[in-house]
Design an enzyme around this catalytic site. Structure first.
Site, short mmCIF file in Angstrom:
data_model
loop_
_atom_site.label_atom_id
_atom_site.label_comp_id
_atom_site.label_asym_id
_atom_site.label_seq_id
_atom_site.Cartn_x
_atom_site.Cartn_y
_atom_site.Cartn_z
N CYS A 117 7.26 19.16 25.82
CA CYS A 117 5.74 19.14 25.74
C CYS A 117 5.09 19.02 26.90
O CYS A 117 5.74 18.22 27.70
CB CYS A 117 5.35 18.28 24.64
SG CYS A 117 5.85 16.48 24.88
N LYS A 118 3.69 19.21 27.06
CA LYS A 118 3.09 18.64 28.30
C LYS A 118 2.81 17.70 28.47
O LYS A 118 2.66 17.03 29.65
CB LYS A 118 1.89 19.81 28.17
CG LYS A 118 1.48 19.94 29.81
CD LYS A 118 0.55 21.31 29.91
CE LYS A 118 -0.04 21.37 31.28
NZ LYS A 118 -1.05 22.55 31.43
#
Length: 85
Positions: free
Chosen positions: A83-84
């Site tokens: 995930c960012k």
């Protein structure tokens, strides 16, 4: 700046191969960052979530279902979550 704190895909793949050979699946939650599943031997599940926004309940349900299904297939399976933020 973000490039400095990110790991290269080849480095992540090497780590997963060395530590969890054949027992990993990458769950990519980044809507903005896609890549070929072939980079991880086809073991990528993409559940796109927009950065800086909460996921929908359907996305959360889908994520939990898929991770749980993968983990139940073998006691040594692990889930790598991309995930960012």
């Amino acid at each position: 700046f973000s490039v400095v704190i990110r790991n290269k895909l080849a480095t992540v793949k090497k780590f997963l191969d060395e530590r969890h050979d054949g027992r990993f699946r990458v769950f990519n939650l980044c809507a903005e960052k896609t890549y070929s599943a072939a980079k991880f031997d086809g073991k990528v599940t993409w559940i796109p979530c927009v950065d800086h926004h909460p996921p929908t309940l359907q996305q959360i349900k889908n994520f939990i279902f898929r991770v749980n299904k993968w983990l139940l297939l073998h006691p040594e399976n692990i889930a790598a979550v991309h995930c960012k933020g």
